[in-house]
Design an enzyme around this catalytic site. Structure first.
Site, PDB file in Angstrom:
ATOM      1  N   SER A 255       0.843  -1.206   0.000  1.00  0.00           N
ATOM      2  CA  SER A 255       0.000   0.000   0.000  1.00  0.00           C
ATOM      3  C   SER A 255       0.875   1.253   0.000  1.00  0.00           C
ATOM      4  O   SER A 255       2.056   1.198   0.383  1.00  0.00           O
ATOM      5  CB  SER A 255      -0.863  -0.002   1.267  1.00  0.00           C
ATOM      6  OG  SER A 255      -1.521   1.229   1.425  1.00  0.00           O
TER       7      SER A 255
ATOM      8  N   TYR B 141      -1.689  -0.484  10.701  1.00  0.00           N
ATOM      9  CA  TYR B 141      -1.888  -0.856   9.284  1.00  0.00           C
ATOM     10  C   TYR B 141      -0.644  -0.494   8.459  1.00  0.00           C
ATOM     11  O   TYR B 141      -0.152  -1.312   7.670  1.00  0.00           O
ATOM     12  CB  TYR B 141      -3.137  -0.159   8.733  1.00  0.00           C
ATOM     13  CG  TYR B 141      -3.405  -0.465   7.276  1.00  0.00           C
ATOM     14  CD1 TYR B 141      -3.929  -1.701   6.890  1.00  0.00           C
ATOM     15  CD2 TYR B 141      -3.140   0.467   6.273  1.00  0.00           C
ATOM     16  CE1 TYR B 141      -4.174  -1.998   5.549  1.00  0.00           C
ATOM     17  CE2 TYR B 141      -3.382   0.187   4.936  1.00  0.00           C
ATOM     18  CZ  TYR B 141      -3.896  -1.046   4.581  1.00  0.00           C
ATOM     19  OH  TYR B 141      -4.136  -1.334   3.250  1.00  0.00           O
TER      20      TYR B 141
HETATM   21  N1  LIG Z   1      -8.779  -0.173  -0.950  1.00  0.00           N
HETATM   22  C1  LIG Z   1      -7.697   0.547  -0.765  1.00  0.00           C
HETATM   23  O1  LIG Z   1      -7.754   1.787  -0.647  1.00  0.00           O
HETATM   24  C2  LIG Z   1      -6.344  -0.126  -0.708  1.00  0.00           C
HETATM   25  C3  LIG Z   1      -5.206   0.665  -0.838  1.00  0.00           C
HETATM   26  C4  LIG Z   1      -3.968   0.064  -0.749  1.00  0.00           C
HETATM   27  C5  LIG Z   1      -3.866  -1.304  -0.541  1.00  0.00           C
HETATM   28  N2  LIG Z   1      -4.997  -2.044  -0.428  1.00  0.00           N
HETATM   29  C6  LIG Z   1      -4.847  -3.483  -0.169  1.00  0.00           C
HETATM   30  O2  LIG Z   1      -5.511  -4.196  -1.181  1.00  0.00           O
HETATM   31  C7  LIG Z   1      -5.841  -5.496  -0.703  1.00  0.00           C
HETATM   32  C8  LIG Z   1      -7.262  -5.865  -1.128  1.00  0.00           C
HETATM   33  O3  LIG Z   1      -8.177  -5.025  -0.452  1.00  0.00           O
HETATM   34  P1  LIG Z   1      -9.466  -4.371  -1.145  1.00  0.00           P
HETATM   35  O4  LIG Z   1      -9.237  -2.918  -1.128  1.00  0.00           O
HETATM   36  O5  LIG Z   1      -9.787  -5.049  -2.412  1.00  0.00           O
HETATM   37  O6  LIG Z   1     -10.558  -4.654   0.012  1.00  0.00           O
HETATM   38  P2  LIG Z   1     -11.786  -5.647   0.098  1.00  0.00           P
HETATM   39  O7  LIG Z   1     -12.730  -5.415  -1.017  1.00  0.00           O
HETATM   40  O8  LIG Z   1     -12.268  -5.504   1.509  1.00  0.00           O
HETATM   41  O9  LIG Z   1     -11.134  -7.085  -0.092  1.00  0.00           O
HETATM   42  C9  LIG Z   1     -10.428  -7.747   0.919  1.00  0.00           C
HETATM   43  C10 LIG Z   1     -10.331  -9.206   0.531  1.00  0.00           C
HETATM   44  O10 LIG Z   1      -9.520  -9.891   1.511  1.00  0.00           O
HETATM   45  C11 LIG Z   1     -10.177 -11.096   1.842  1.00  0.00           C
HETATM   46  N3  LIG Z   1      -9.788 -11.530   3.180  1.00  0.00           N
HETATM   47  C12 LIG Z   1      -9.832 -10.830   4.340  1.00  0.00           C
HETATM   48  N4  LIG Z   1      -9.423 -11.594   5.358  1.00  0.00           N
HETATM   49  C13 LIG Z   1      -9.110 -12.815   4.819  1.00  0.00           C
HETATM   50  C14 LIG Z   1      -8.637 -14.027   5.362  1.00  0.00           C
HETATM   51  N5  LIG Z   1      -8.378 -14.165   6.667  1.00  0.00           N
HETATM   52  N6  LIG Z   1      -8.415 -15.072   4.524  1.00  0.00           N
HETATM   53  C15 LIG Z   1      -8.684 -14.963   3.206  1.00  0.00           C
HETATM   54  N7  LIG Z   1      -9.123 -13.830   2.636  1.00  0.00           N
HETATM   55  C16 LIG Z   1      -9.346 -12.770   3.442  1.00  0.00           C
HETATM   56  C17 LIG Z   1     -11.668 -10.782   1.755  1.00  0.00           C
HETATM   57  O11 LIG Z   1     -12.414 -11.971   1.486  1.00  0.00           O
HETATM   58  P3  LIG Z   1     -13.294 -12.798   2.555  1.00  0.00           P
HETATM   59  O12 LIG Z   1     -13.859 -11.806   3.534  1.00  0.00           O
HETATM   60  O13 LIG Z   1     -14.306 -13.470   1.681  1.00  0.00           O
HETATM   61  O14 LIG Z   1     -12.339 -13.765   3.165  1.00  0.00           O
HETATM   62  C18 LIG Z   1     -11.692  -9.910   0.499  1.00  0.00           C
HETATM   63  O15 LIG Z   1     -11.763 -10.703  -0.660  1.00  0.00           O
HETATM   64  C19 LIG Z   1      -5.621  -5.463   0.809  1.00  0.00           C
HETATM   65  O16 LIG Z   1      -4.405  -6.122   1.120  1.00  0.00           O
HETATM   66  C20 LIG Z   1      -5.504  -3.980   1.110  1.00  0.00           C
HETATM   67  O17 LIG Z   1      -4.742  -3.725   2.256  1.00  0.00           O
HETATM   68  C21 LIG Z   1      -6.237  -1.495  -0.533  1.00  0.00           C
END
Ligand SMILES: NC(=O)c1ccc[n+]([C@@H]2O[C@H](COP(=O)([O-])OP(=O)(O)OC[C@H]3O[C@@H](n4cnc5c(N)ncnc54)[C@H](OP(=O)(O)O)[C@@H]3O)[C@@H](O)[C@H]2O)c1
Length: 246
Positions: A141, A154
């Protein structure tokens, strides 16, 4: 590397960045292995990918559970005979100010955001080393570069992922032909903020939501870019932020 017919495990594929990445890579010929805890959402995504001419299997699991990860890798090998790429994308962001001592949420972030990545690498690495090639993409991130309010834990987890990626790259790329990339997005429009329980942070997030954020597809495009380079090119980091984000 050649994405066509590559077998790609994607964690956190049930929503947001993981879901978009599964669609993008399958549109470009990859066979995708969808991992997350929400089996129903993965089944729906698999149907959508197949309707679009792609190939996907559902492999539910929790990234904090080493045995779940091992069985996801075993499922991929049983089904497709190989694994070429791991995308460690699953993550949580329950932001809070440190003085609130939401220690259970700190543990969750460390377990999913750091240990989940380590578990994935441990499960897949013997296969990639035997294959003498492949790729690992870790979704870090912008939080690895700078602190933002409520993000002390985080940001620490995402810094760990960025630094671990660099160590992995130095150990794996030259000797084993395994390329490693850290993806570092700024704000993306997904469900990531849904785990925030600190009311003071929720207020700040609603201010941020006025900005035009990145879309999940923008991150999927960055991952596709990293994975579609010739094998002699390692894209180390992709740091992308919304134009409006300071
Ligand atoms: N959105 C942003 O602004 C942003 C910015 C920078 C980086 N990121 C990173 O991008 C990545 C994806 O996040 P997103 O933004 O797409 O959010 P999201 O829509 O909330 O997706 C998170 C995903 O992680 C899965 N997950 C959570 N806990 C888990 C576990 N214990 N085992 C397996 N899967 C798990 C969830 O699936 P289930 O609940 O079905 O398990 C979901 O598919 C994350 O690492 C986040 O830190 C996001």
């Amino acid at each position: 590397m050649k994405l066509k017919n590559s077998v790609v495990i994607i964690t956190g594929a049930s929503s947001g960045i993981g879901e978009s990445t599964a669609k993008k890579l399958s549109e470009n010929g990859a066979k995708v292995v969808l991992m997350a805890r929400s089996k129903d959402k993965l089944e729906t995504l698999k149907i959508e990918i197949e309707d679009n001419g792609g190939t996907a299997i559902v492999a539910p699991g929790d990234v904090t559970n080493k045995n779940d990860f091992k069985s996801v890798v075993a499922t991929a090998v049983d089904h497709f005979g190989r694994v070429d790429v791991l995308i460690n994308n699953a993550g949580l962001m329950p932001l809070s100010f440190v003085k609130k001592l939401k220690t259970d949420e700190w543990d969750q972030m460390v377990n999913v955001n750091i240990n989940g990545v380590l578990n994935g690498v441990a499960a897949v690495l013997p296969i990639l080393i035997e294959n003498k090639g492949g790729a690992i993409v870790n979704v870090s991130s912008m939080a690895a570069h700078r602190y933002f309010p409520g993000g002390a834990v985080y940001c620490a987890t995402k810094s760990a992922v960025k630094m671990f990626s660099e160590g992995l790259r130095q150990e794996l790329a030259p000797k084993h032909g395994i390329n490693v990339t850290s993806i570092e997005p700024g704000a993306v429009d997904t469900n990531l903020t849904s785990t925030i329980t600190d009311e003071d942070i929720k207020e700040k997030m609603s201010e941020m939501q006025k900005m035009e954020t990145l879309k999940s597809d923008d991150i999927a495009n960055a991952i596709y870019y990293a994975l579609s380079q010739p094998e002699h090119v390692n894209i180390n980091d992709v740091y992308l932020v919304p134009s409006e984000q300071k």
